[in-house]
Design an enzyme around this catalytic site. Structure first.
Site, PDB file in Angstrom:
ATOM      1  N   ASP A 249       0.808  -1.351   0.025  1.00  0.00           N
ATOM      2  CA  ASP A 249       0.208  -0.020  -0.112  1.00  0.00           C
ATOM      3  C   ASP A 249       0.834   1.230  -0.033  1.00  0.00           C
ATOM      4  O   ASP A 249       1.751   1.471   0.716  1.00  0.00           O
ATOM      5  CB  ASP A 249      -0.897  -0.051   1.419  1.00  0.00           C
ATOM      6  CG  ASP A 249      -1.987   1.010   1.309  1.00  0.00           C
ATOM      7  OD1 ASP A 249      -2.955   0.998   0.590  1.00  0.00           O
ATOM      8  OD2 ASP A 249      -2.104   1.816   1.995  1.00  0.00           O
ATOM      9  N   GLU A 322      14.667 -15.568   0.014  1.00  0.00           N
ATOM     10  CA  GLU A 322      14.971 -16.629   0.728  1.00  0.00           C
ATOM     11  C   GLU A 322      13.993 -17.649   0.926  1.00  0.00           C
ATOM     12  O   GLU A 322      14.146 -18.871   1.403  1.00  0.00           O
ATOM     13  CB  GLU A 322      14.973 -16.155   2.119  1.00  0.00           C
ATOM     14  CG  GLU A 322      16.242 -15.208   2.525  1.00  0.00           C
ATOM     15  CD  GLU A 322      16.346 -14.684   3.829  1.00  0.00           C
ATOM     16  OE1 GLU A 322      15.769 -15.132   4.886  1.00  0.00           O
ATOM     17  OE2 GLU A 322      16.974 -13.418   4.330  1.00  0.00           O
TER      18      GLU A 322
HETATM   19  C1  NOJ Z   1      -4.355   2.718  -0.786  1.00  0.00           C
HETATM   20  C2  NOJ Z   1      -5.700   1.923  -0.304  1.00  0.00           C
HETATM   21  O1  NOJ Z   1      -5.749   1.302  -1.891  1.00  0.00           O
HETATM   22  C3  NOJ Z   1      -6.729   2.906   0.184  1.00  0.00           C
HETATM   23  O2  NOJ Z   1      -7.892   2.236  -0.007  1.00  0.00           O
HETATM   24  C4  NOJ Z   1      -6.183   3.475   1.384  1.00  0.00           C
HETATM   25  O3  NOJ Z   1      -7.177   4.152   1.629  1.00  0.00           O
HETATM   26  C5  NOJ Z   1      -5.205   4.217   1.232  1.00  0.00           C
HETATM   27  N1  NOJ Z   1      -3.758   3.491   0.279  1.00  0.00           N
HETATM   28  C6  NOJ Z   1      -4.423   4.514   2.526  1.00  0.00           C
HETATM   29  O4  NOJ Z   1      -3.784   3.302   3.179  1.00  0.00           O
END
Ligand code: NOJ
Length: 615
Positions: A249, A322
């Site tokens: 993310d 790994e």
């Molecule tokens: C990207 C994620 O896909 C989204 O849903 C989220 O709100 C933001 N990152 C923050 O984590």
């Protein structure tokens, strides 16, 4: 080629000829992803079709109104039948759910709403038994404000080791009353929140902490060695359990520019607002968004895409290496242009990056072709395969986007007061776009429910909305709830079969129209979107389109509204224009995007086909 008339069955204005020949004049371009050539083999993920499960909305086994991991296990036969290779599961960790789980309070446990670690292990084993790989979501940029570390940081005070794990700063102004810089949060409003007086003891008054997203998602300090070690340990925790990969993310956000300099821009995930809303014929438009932005590009954001992030992924790559079985990392990085994104998938870094440029290209042949070309070229320049995606849990579902008057626009949510889409036009285009996407070499990501043709819920009540972006922008952004509505499995059951019969109401209300899209209404029904996806995925596997080489067809002329290429034996032709086009007589159709796609040997507007040479 400037006609805007709808298909009237009149004379065809375009045609596809000479398709399949690699180099036929200016319009033929050959782009070969170098990955397999450079490694001598293709790991599973390089060609995989990966299905995104948004667990709270997939299937509710325990009847609490929210989907769960048992629900995923129960539906694995459905996913096998669909023909996908892997699932990516959005966060199911312990979380107060301030941002639907992208605010993690404990990275090593399952939130009771979604089940237990045992449920996870069972789901993973059952998926593996079926040959389905499992990618989990890692959220390293920020934690929840309920994470033990953040609680400790609040208790420990300024200058403490606990505070150094996050981005705490003194405020500006005489009494520290101004935020440390002018950054705005991606979800709207300032990216800094000041602590309550009671929580702090700094000389200039309470400190501020950075949150690129919601205030309940404090950013971690990636200059802190303990943060780095902890995240590696979390990777190992899930690798040891047997996961096949991680979706990372905000992969471009972990490291911020030295000194946190002011920046006047507005950070965004989806940067696809169209500036061409007034255009009536999408093929006549200038390439405003991509071309225009390159010329007056504001200074690069100090929040994102800093050089330092790459060290982190080099280290993670070594950790994954790994483990046996080609474990992988896929970057969620909203980075432009394609060459910069490609830096995340250089050898020794991540394995894939989401290709949002393709998603943002909208229903426009020229933009799609440009995006495909640039993506393949950039990825191949670092020896990597490309990825493709049309929908996810952060963007308007593509059947809805493609049904808007401007099918290249990507609004940040749709509400009752906004323009409503043309549902059947959007669905026809969405299915055609799916045939474009699944014919492309590389890996493709599907978002749960797109195989049903699900539209966005565009009429959610204020009271139902949950996305923090909606609240932080005072409703100006309608937010992402509309693409996160629980799936309809059975048109006759309460909650359209999302949970058991006596289950609590689904956590978001489903529109009535979901009844028509429910799995039971499509399963085994010729021509349904579900059967269409099953068939497209089976042809994709049979013709090995994931490993193929794209060759543009000569018909793929700028401004024609025709998008056409070959990949191995398969000729893909999509008609994004407003008139029918001739299909090449030396080829036969193996799949079409819908019941109205073909009119004799003509391809209707808003349709696509895959063809193979007649034997
Ligand atoms: C990207 C994620 O896909 C989204 O849903 C989220 O709100 C933001 N990152 C923050 O984590």
């Amino acid at each position: 080629m400037s006609s805007t008339s709808k298909n009237t069955g009149g004379p065809a204005r375009g045609s596809v000829t000479g398709a399949g020949s690699p180099a036929g004049g200016n319009s033929a371009v050959q782009v070969e992803p170098a990955f397999a050539a450079s490694t001598g083999r293709s790991p599973w993920w390089s060609t995989a079709v990966i299905y995104q499960i948004y667990p709270r909305s997939f299937s509710d086994a325990d009847g609490n109104g929210m989907g769960d991991l048992k629900g995923v296990t129960d539906r694995l036969p459905y996913l096998s039948r669909l023909g996908i290779d892997a699932v990516w599961i959005s966060p199911f960790y312990v979380s107060p759910q301030a941002d639907a789980g992208y605010d993690v309070a404990d990275y090593r446990d399952v939130d009771p709403r979604f089940g237990t670690l045992t449920d996870f292990d069972q789901m993973l084993a059952a998926a593996h038994e079926r040959g389905i790989r499992v990618i989990v979501d890692l959220v390293p940029n920020h934690t929840s404000d309920q994470h033990a570390w953040f609680r400790q940081a609040l208790e420990s005070g300024p200058g403490s080791a606990a505070r150094d794990r996050y981005m705490f700063r003194d405020g500006r102004g005489e009494h520290g009353e101004l935020p440390p810089n002018n950054w705005q949060s991606v979800f709207g409003g300032p990216a800094w929140t000041r602590l309550e007086e009671a929580d702090d003891g700094a000389a200039t008054g309470p400190q501020w902490y950075l949150h690129l997203f919601d205030a309940r998602q404090p950013d971690l300090n990636w200059q802190n060695e303990e943060v780095r070690q902890e995240m590696v340990s979390i990777l190992r925790f899930w690798l040891d359990r047997g996961v096949d990969g991680f979706r990372i993310d905000v992969a471009h956000g972990l490291v911020k520019a030295e000194g946190l300099p002011d920046w006047a821009g507005q950070a965004a995930m989806v940067s696809g607002e169209s500036s061409t809303a007034e255009a009536t014929n999408v093929e006549d438009e200038e390439e405003v968004r991509m071309g225009g932005s390159a010329q007056q590009e504001p200074p690069r954001s100090p929040m994102f895409d800093q050089e330092g992030v790459h060290d982190i992924y080099r280290q993670w790559n070594e950790v994954l290496a790994e483990y046996h079985g080609d474990r992988m990392l896929v970057a969620e990085a909203w980075v432009e242009p394609a060459e910069r994104l490609a830096r995340y998938i250089r050898p020794g870094e991540m394995h894939q990056a989401f290709n949002f440029d393709f998603l943002l290209a909208g229903w426009n042949a020229r933009r799609m072709a440009k995006s495909i070309d640039e993506s393949l070229t950039a990825a191949a320049s670092v020896g990597a395969p490309s990825t493709w995606v049309l929908s996810n849990h952060d963007t308007i579902r593509h059947p809805t986007r493609f049904g808007l008057a401007d099918p290249t626009s990507v609004p940040k949510g749709i509400g009752r007061q906004d323009e409503q889409p043309d549902e059947s036009l959007g669905l026809a285009r969405a299915r055609a776009a799916t045939l474009i996407m699944l014919a492309l070499p590389g890996s493709a990501y599907l978002y749960q429910g797109e195989e049903l043709g699900l539209p966005e819920h565009t009429e959610l009540d204020h009271a139902a909305r949950q996305d923090p972006a909606y609240f932080r922008t005072g409703g100006e952004e309608r937010g992402r709830d509309g693409c996160r509505v629980p799936l309809p499995w059975n048109s006759q059951s309460a909650g359209f079969g999302f949970g058991p019969d006596d289950a609590a109401e689904p956590w978001l209300p489903q529109p009535e129209s979901f009844g028509r899209y429910a799995v039971d209404r499509q399963d085994g029904v010729p021509g349904s979107t579900l059967e269409f996806y099953r068939s497209a995925l089976s042809h994709r596997a049979r013709f090995q389109l994931g490993t193929g080489v794209l060759v543009w067809s000569p018909a793929n002329k700028p401004g024609s509204g025709v998008l056409s290429f070959t990949n191995g034996q398969v000729l893909m032709v999509a008609n994004l224009s407003t008139d029918s086009i001739d299909l090449p007589p030396e080829h036969q159709v193996i799949i079409s995007s819908g019941p109205d796609a073909l009119d004799g040997s003509h391809l209707s507007p808003n349709a696509a086909v895959w063809m193979t040479p007649r034997s």
